[in-house]
Design an enzyme around this catalytic site. Structure first.
Site, PDB file in Angstrom:
ATOM      1  CB  SER A 132      -0.896   0.010   1.245  1.00 12.98           C
ATOM      2  OG  SER A 132      -1.503   1.270   1.404  1.00 12.98           O
ATOM      3  CE1 TYR A 139      -6.897   4.311  -2.857  1.00 20.04           C
ATOM      4  CE2 TYR A 139      -5.099   4.433  -1.270  1.00 20.04           C
ATOM      5  CZ  TYR A 139      -6.290   3.866  -1.692  1.00 20.04           C
ATOM      6  OH  TYR A 139      -6.859   2.868  -0.960  1.00 20.04           O
ATOM      7  CB  THR A 157      -6.473   2.094  -5.854  1.00 25.51           C
ATOM      8  OG1 THR A 157      -5.540   1.092  -5.430  1.00 25.51           O
ATOM      9  CG2 THR A 157      -7.833   1.784  -5.267  1.00 25.51           C
ATOM     10  CE  LYS A 216      -6.727  -3.570  -4.621  1.00 24.77           C
ATOM     11  NZ  LYS A 216      -7.532  -2.688  -3.798  1.00 24.77           N
ATOM     12  CG  HIS A 225     -11.134  -0.418  -1.865  1.00 25.89           C
ATOM     13  ND1 HIS A 225     -10.481   0.515  -2.632  1.00 25.89           N
ATOM     14  CD2 HIS A 225     -10.502  -0.394  -0.673  1.00 25.89           C
ATOM     15  CE1 HIS A 225      -9.520   1.069  -1.921  1.00 25.89           C
ATOM     16  NE2 HIS A 225      -9.507   0.534  -0.734  1.00 25.89           N
TER      17      HIS A 225
HETATM   18  C1  LIG Z   1      -7.943  -2.748   6.307  1.00 24.37           C
HETATM   19  C2  LIG Z   1      -7.886  -2.632   4.808  1.00 24.37           C
HETATM   20  C3  LIG Z   1      -7.079  -1.676   4.229  1.00 24.37           C
HETATM   21  C4  LIG Z   1      -7.002  -1.566   2.833  1.00 24.37           C
HETATM   22  N1  LIG Z   1      -6.152  -0.647   2.271  1.00 24.37           N
HETATM   23  C5  LIG Z   1      -6.066  -0.557   0.934  1.00 24.37           C
HETATM   24  C6  LIG Z   1      -5.142   0.332   0.310  1.00 24.37           C
HETATM   25  O1  LIG Z   1      -4.373   1.031   0.980  1.00 24.37           O
HETATM   26  N2  LIG Z   1      -5.132   0.405  -1.049  1.00 24.37           N
HETATM   27  C7  LIG Z   1      -5.962  -0.369  -1.825  1.00 24.37           C
HETATM   28  O2  LIG Z   1      -5.923  -0.282  -3.062  1.00 24.37           O
HETATM   29  N3  LIG Z   1      -6.805  -1.263  -1.260  1.00 24.37           N
HETATM   30  C8  LIG Z   1      -6.871  -1.379   0.066  1.00 24.37           C
HETATM   31  N4  LIG Z   1      -7.725  -2.292   0.628  1.00 24.37           N
HETATM   32  C9  LIG Z   1      -8.499  -3.210  -0.237  1.00 24.37           C
HETATM   33  C10 LIG Z   1      -7.701  -4.495  -0.499  1.00 24.37           C
HETATM   34  O3  LIG Z   1      -6.599  -4.245  -1.326  1.00 24.37           O
HETATM   35  C11 LIG Z   1      -8.553  -5.560  -1.199  1.00 24.37           C
HETATM   36  O4  LIG Z   1      -9.131  -5.013  -2.363  1.00 24.37           O
HETATM   37  C12 LIG Z   1      -9.654  -6.169  -0.335  1.00 24.37           C
HETATM   38  O5  LIG Z   1      -9.292  -6.194   1.030  1.00 24.37           O
HETATM   39  C13 LIG Z   1      -9.951  -7.584  -0.831  1.00 24.37           C
HETATM   40  O6  LIG Z   1     -10.987  -8.171  -0.130  1.00 24.37           O
HETATM   41  P1  LIG Z   1     -10.761  -9.194   1.103  1.00 24.37           P
HETATM   42  O7  LIG Z   1     -10.370  -8.336   2.274  1.00 24.37           O
HETATM   43  O8  LIG Z   1     -12.115  -9.807   1.262  1.00 24.37           O
HETATM   44  O9  LIG Z   1      -9.701 -10.192   0.708  1.00 24.37           O
HETATM   45  C14 LIG Z   1      -7.799  -2.421   2.016  1.00 24.37           C
HETATM   46  C15 LIG Z   1      -8.602  -3.388   2.614  1.00 24.37           C
HETATM   47  C16 LIG Z   1      -8.646  -3.521   3.994  1.00 24.37           C
HETATM   48  C17 LIG Z   1      -9.497  -4.599   4.602  1.00 24.37           C
END
Ligand SMILES: Cc1cc2nc3c(=O)[nH]c(=O)nc-3n(C[C@H](O)[C@H](O)[C@H](O)COP(=O)(O)O)c2cc1C
Length: 353
Positions: free
Chosen positions: A107, A129, A155, A219, A243
């Site tokens: 991230s 981002y 993203t 993404k 997401h």
């Molecule tokens: C706590 C948390 C923080 C996240 N932070 C980001 C991030 O910084 N950038 C991003 O593109 N996606 C972020 N995501 C989304 C994840 O990359 C991913 O798309 C998602 O968690 C996938 O689903 P899952 O948690 O059911 O495996 C985040 C998700 C969670 C749960």
């Protein structure tokens, strides 16, 4: 769920050790969490039609992602606040991923430096981002590239941060500032909840590709027509994601969108997916729906919380073992043979087009 090894009750075991605001942040979806809650069930709803009388003495789940051979299709999705799950945070994740040969997407808000992550030897990509002023991201992109990032993951589902309902203190009130954005070097890039570009367009994909010289992964795509726009603009891969349900609530499950995207662009670009992947069976189902890479978000955070690096290692190992068993039972000795014909009628097509 007895007998399922490390994956059994992983979230519950993490819940027992995490501070409440941190656990709530990891678990939560936007608004009423409809999409977050639906995601795992959407994979489990699909039915399989295995092949028989195939030689599955040797099963090889390896695949190439953006030209890099990896032992399996599983990768680590970008998540913030890994150091709230475990003091070693992203470094522990990177060590486990490196040992397993799994790619890790870091991230842009990570709490470990590019150098610390690169030192583990992990194959890593930078998630980013973009803000209203695109050039503000240039120093971060340059530092990531110099440190060894092999792709940029843009993203695109976050023109604003989707509202979450927090009944108690938000995680930001308890987070140590050192857990976040340590690679920004004081640059005015947007942070979590900060300014995001509201005018992103296909030209930004082209700009990122030229600026970094790296392949660009987009993404947060759910629609086939949008996937086509990304690929036409130069995306090397399209990542089907909502997401984790944390942006727009009530969006379709990725399991229901993947096949249409793969049908539209799969011949020209790689297609990845995340969202609710919780088992090797889910991974195999995603592959049959057209994914080349399958990524994990929350399970990594929970595994980190439970056992740090060893937890993430065990998570990856258990999922890979289950994938190999599933491939064997599906009659597939290679990843390329996990195809749409393995899905029963009704499970085959995307329910979203
Ligand atoms: C706590 C948390 C923080 C996240 N932070 C980001 C991030 O910084 N950038 C991003 O593109 N996606 C972020 N995501 C989304 C994840 O990359 C991913 O798309 C998602 O968690 C996938 O689903 P899952 O948690 O059911 O495996 C985040 C998700 C969670 C749960």
């Amino acid at each position: 769920m007895p007998g399922r090894g490390f994956l059994a009750d992983l979230e519950e075991r993490a819940a027992a050790v995490l501070d409440e605001p941190v656990l709530r942040y990891f678990r939560q979806g936007a608004r009423d969490s409809v999409s977050t809650d639906e995601a795992p069930a959407a994979w489990a709803a699909r039915r399989l039609l295995p092949r028989v009388l195939r030689d599955v003495s040797v099963v090889d789940p390896s695949v190439t992602l953006l030209g890099h051979r990896v032992p399996g299709p599983l990768g680590i999705a970008p998540t913030t606040l890994q150091r709230a799950a475990h003091p070693d945070g992203e470094v522990a994740t990177a060590r486990a991923a490196a040992a397993a040969g799994a790619p890790m997407v870091l991230s842009s808000n990570a709490g470990a430096t590019f150098a610390e992550v690169a030192e583990t030897g992990v194959h890593w990509w930078l998630q980013i981002y973009l803000g209203p002023d695109r050039t503000a991201a240039v120093p971060l992109l340059r530092r990531a590239r110099e440190a060894g990032a092999r792709a940029v993951v843009l993203t695109v589902d976050t023109p604003v941060v989707g509202t979450k309902y927090d009944p108690g203190p938000a995680v930001w009130e308890v987070a140590d500032p050192g857990w976040l954005r340590v690679n920004h070097g004081g640059d005015p890039e947007p942070g979590p909840g900060g300014d995001k570009a509201t005018d992103l367009g296909p030209h930004d994909i082209d700009w990122l590709r030229k600026e970094t010289g790296l392949p660009v992964v987009v993404k947060g795509v759910l629609r086939a027509d949008e996937a086509r726009r990304c690929v036409d603009a130069g995306a090397a891969a399209v990542w089907v994601s909502n997401h984790g349900g944390r942006q727009l609530d009530r969006v379709a499950a990725t399991a229901d969108c993947l096949a249409a995207v793969a049908d539209e662009v799969g011949d020209h670009a790689e297609v990845y997916v995340d969202g609710g992947i919780r088992s090797g069976l889910d991974v195999a189902t995603a592959l049959a729906c057209g994914a080349r890479g399958v990524f994990l978000g929350r399970p990594v955070l929970y595994a980190l919380a439970v056992a740090g690096e060893a937890g993430v290692a065990e998570l990856l190992r258990d999922l890979s073992e289950e994938l190999v068993e599933t491939m064997r039972l599906l009659g597939c000795s290679r990843i390329e043979s996990v195809r749409a014909d393995l899905l029963a009628p009704g499970s085959h097509r995307s329910t979203v087009r």
